[in-house]
Design an enzyme around this catalytic site. Structure first.
Site, PDB file in Angstrom:
ATOM      1  CG  ASP A   1      -2.315   0.045   0.968  1.00  0.00           C
ATOM      2  OD1 ASP A   1      -2.685  -0.387  -0.135  1.00  0.00           O
ATOM      3  OD2 ASP A   1      -3.080   0.515   1.819  1.00  0.00           O
TER       4      ASP A   1
ATOM      5  CD  GLU B   1      -7.624  -0.418  -2.869  1.00  0.00           C
ATOM      6  OE1 GLU B   1      -8.815  -0.647  -2.537  1.00  0.00           O
ATOM      7  OE2 GLU B   1      -6.799   0.067  -2.096  1.00  0.00           O
TER       8      GLU B   1
ATOM      9  N   GLY C   1     -13.002   7.325   0.848  1.00  0.00           N
ATOM     10  CA  GLY C   1     -13.796   6.215   1.375  1.00  0.00           C
ATOM     11  C   GLY C   1     -13.870   6.392   2.875  1.00  0.00           C
ATOM     12  CG  ASN C   2     -15.303   4.050   6.711  1.00  0.00           C
ATOM     13  OD1 ASN C   2     -15.580   5.126   7.257  1.00  0.00           O
ATOM     14  ND2 ASN C   2     -15.823   2.913   7.077  1.00  0.00           N
ATOM     15  N   GLY C   3     -11.664   5.355   4.928  1.00  0.00           N
ATOM     16  CA  GLY C   3     -10.349   5.994   5.031  1.00  0.00           C
ATOM     17  C   GLY C   3     -10.212   6.859   3.789  1.00  0.00           C
TER      18      GLY C   3
ATOM     19  NE  ARG D   1     -24.028   3.851   2.422  1.00  0.00           N
ATOM     20  CZ  ARG D   1     -23.509   2.651   2.333  1.00  0.00           C
ATOM     21  NH1 ARG D   1     -23.879   1.845   1.349  1.00  0.00           N
ATOM     22  NH2 ARG D   1     -22.638   2.213   3.212  1.00  0.00           N
TER      23      ARG D   1
ATOM     24  CD  GLU E   1     -15.338   3.857  -6.690  1.00  0.00           C
ATOM     25  OE1 GLU E   1     -16.260   3.023  -6.690  1.00  0.00           O
ATOM     26  OE2 GLU E   1     -14.158   3.573  -6.418  1.00  0.00           O
ATOM     27  CG  ASN E   2     -20.789   4.860  -5.026  1.00  0.00           C
ATOM     28  OD1 ASN E   2     -21.174   4.472  -6.123  1.00  0.00           O
ATOM     29  ND2 ASN E   2     -19.943   4.179  -4.280  1.00  0.00           N
TER      30      ASN E   2
ATOM     31  N   GLY F   1     -15.527   4.692  -2.116  1.00  0.00           N
ATOM     32  CA  GLY F   1     -16.956   4.716  -1.776  1.00  0.00           C
ATOM     33  C   GLY F   1     -17.646   6.060  -1.971  1.00  0.00           C
TER      34      GLY F   1
HETATM   35  P1  AMP Z   1     -14.985   2.611   1.089  1.00  0.00           P
HETATM   36  O1  AMP Z   1     -14.124   2.716   2.325  1.00  0.00           O
HETATM   37  O2  AMP Z   1     -14.243   2.997  -0.165  1.00  0.00           O
HETATM   38  O3  AMP Z   1     -15.703   1.306   0.969  1.00  0.00           O
HETATM   39  O4  AMP Z   1     -16.116   3.740   1.246  1.00  0.00           O
HETATM   40  C1  AMP Z   1     -17.057   3.692   2.273  1.00  0.00           C
HETATM   41  C2  AMP Z   1     -17.790   5.026   2.342  1.00  0.00           C
HETATM   42  O5  AMP Z   1     -18.447   5.284   1.088  1.00  0.00           O
HETATM   43  C3  AMP Z   1     -18.880   5.078   3.420  1.00  0.00           C
HETATM   44  O6  AMP Z   1     -18.815   6.307   4.132  1.00  0.00           O
HETATM   45  C4  AMP Z   1     -20.142   5.026   2.604  1.00  0.00           C
HETATM   46  O7  AMP Z   1     -21.206   5.642   3.238  1.00  0.00           O
HETATM   47  C5  AMP Z   1     -19.748   5.768   1.359  1.00  0.00           C
HETATM   48  N1  AMP Z   1     -20.698   5.493   0.289  1.00  0.00           N
HETATM   49  C6  AMP Z   1     -20.966   4.329  -0.306  1.00  0.00           C
HETATM   50  N2  AMP Z   1     -21.978   4.471  -1.198  1.00  0.00           N
HETATM   51  C7  AMP Z   1     -22.376   5.759  -1.121  1.00  0.00           C
HETATM   52  C8  AMP Z   1     -23.390   6.539  -1.775  1.00  0.00           C
HETATM   53  N3  AMP Z   1     -24.203   6.002  -2.660  1.00  0.00           N
HETATM   54  N4  AMP Z   1     -23.490   7.854  -1.444  1.00  0.00           N
HETATM   55  C9  AMP Z   1     -22.669   8.399  -0.533  1.00  0.00           C
HETATM   56  N5  AMP Z   1     -21.708   7.725   0.107  1.00  0.00           N
HETATM   57  C10 AMP Z   1     -21.558   6.429  -0.171  1.00  0.00           C
END
Ligand code: AMP
Length: 344
Positions: A92, A330, A154-156, A230, A280-281, A277
């Site tokens: 990483d 990844e 993402g979460n991190g 979310r 992308e979303n 997360g």
């Molecule tokens: P990861 O660590 O990359 O899996 O990302 C996790 C984070 O992405 C969490 O805070 C989720 O709430 C967020 N996430 C996943 N899908 C969505 C979405 N549709 N809208 C907003 N946040 C999202």
């Protein structure tokens, strides 16, 4: 699972399940790529695993006490269950090893770097590398002539500055606690905050660091409402939850500040990329970040920005800087490095 050994066994059993498995038997597997969190200064690229490599991974345990021993356990179990099959470690931290010392050194006594390896290492390297390669493909230009800022949200979460295919700076540091505001991690704080929490709450340094890792970030800012974007986004859009609004606004500002810093460090930027997360979303977070990027000539295309989980340029043709959404992968990047090493 009681431990990592049991988990690896179950995973391999599932992989070869007669009904649902991806392969018939383990002998079909030509090589195994392992994600290893910390490679310290030993590894600047993926490496075939032998005894020396395992010793070096063990040495880096001081830098990633929760992750590296588990990574080693996975490697040793695979060696045991698939004797003779090449095992590859994909770190990483490796992609960030191209940083120069002005970017990776902390302004603390130099002896701490020499004696203990205290410096910025950066994480999510496999993701930053994958996304920067996809960005070049999407832009139809060689990665070797691009200035990119990759926001892995993402979460991190971490941001990196990538010049001509090489990482020049990244927001995570010695540990994944530095930089952006995350789900439960504080990101950058004045170290004086730690002394004050310890003094006022009667906590030791380990407890304070745990609070910064587990109870902070958007969870802490929203006063315990949620670490999940979310929930935060729904509440933000409903407009009736000041705690969620506060957390989202602070999160976005921090991302925008890092983009600004890295645009300066790169002396310009061709594309800002969003991944992971949230990146992308979440059209909302991307839009809020882009509101800060007028000085880069960013013109967001709101229609394109509605995309979730698809590779796309979300700016108008007139936009001076591109903004790209690139779902990270990844696993694919680890597989690619593994195949390259084993075949090459
Ligand atoms: P990861 O660590 O990359 O899996 O990302 C996790 C984070 O992405 C969490 O805070 C989720 O709430 C967020 N996430 C996943 N899908 C969505 C979405 N549709 N809208 C907003 N946040 C999202």
């Amino acid at each position: 699972m009681a431990n990592h050994k049991d988990a690896v066994r179950l995973m391999l059993k599932t992989l070869t399940d007669p009904e649902t498995g991806a392969v018939k038997e383990l002998s079909e597997i030509g090589a195994v790529g392992h994600r290893v969190v910390h490679g310290g200064e030993h590894f600047s690229k993926a490496t075939l695993i032998d005894r020396k490599v395992k010793e070096a991974i063990m040495e880096c345990t001081v830098l990633a006490p929760l992750h590296n021993p588990a990574n080693l356990q996975g490697i040793e179990d695979c060696e045991l269950l698939m004797p003779g099959v090449p095992q590859v470690a994909v770190f990483d931290t490796a992609f960030h090893q191209t940083m120069e010392e002005d970017a990776y050194l902390y302004a603390v006594p130099y002896r701490y770097y020499k004696q203990y390896g205290i410096r910025r290492y950066g994480f999510h390297g496999t993701s930053h590398e994958y996304v920067s390669r996809r960005a070049a493909a999407l832009l139809g230009r060689p990665g070797g002539e691009l200035k990119l800022i990759v926001c892995h949200l993402g979460n991190g979460a971490s941001v990196s500055a990538i010049k001509n295919g090489k990482c020049v700076d990244t927001s995570m540091g010695l540990t994944p606690l530095e930089g952006l505001i995350m789900g439960t991690r504080s990101g950058d704080v004045d170290p004086g905050v730690m002394e004050m929490i310890a003094g006022k709450d009667g906590k030791n340094i380990h407890e304070v660091v745990r609070i910064l890792n587990k109870e902070s970030g958007v969870l802490g800012l929203s006063d315990g409402f949620s670490s999940d974007f979310r929930d935060l986004e729904d509440a933000y859009l409903a407009g009736d939850n000041p705690a969620a609004t506060r957390a989202i606004r602070a999160f976005v500002l921090r991302v925008a500040k890092y983009i600004g810093a890295y645009a300066a460090e790169l002396n310009g930027v061709d594309a800002v990329c969003f991944t992971a997360g949230i990146g992308e979303n979440s059209p909302v977070i991307r839009e809020l970040v882009c509101e800060y990027l007028g000085y880069l000539g960013v013109e967001l295309d709101r229609e394109q920005n509605r995309v979730r989980g698809k590779e796309r340029d979300v700016t108008t043709p007139a936009s001076k800087t591109r903004v790209l959404v690139i779902p990270t992968n990844e696993e694919l990047e680890i597989a690619r490095h593994t195949r390259e090493l084993v075949q090459g």
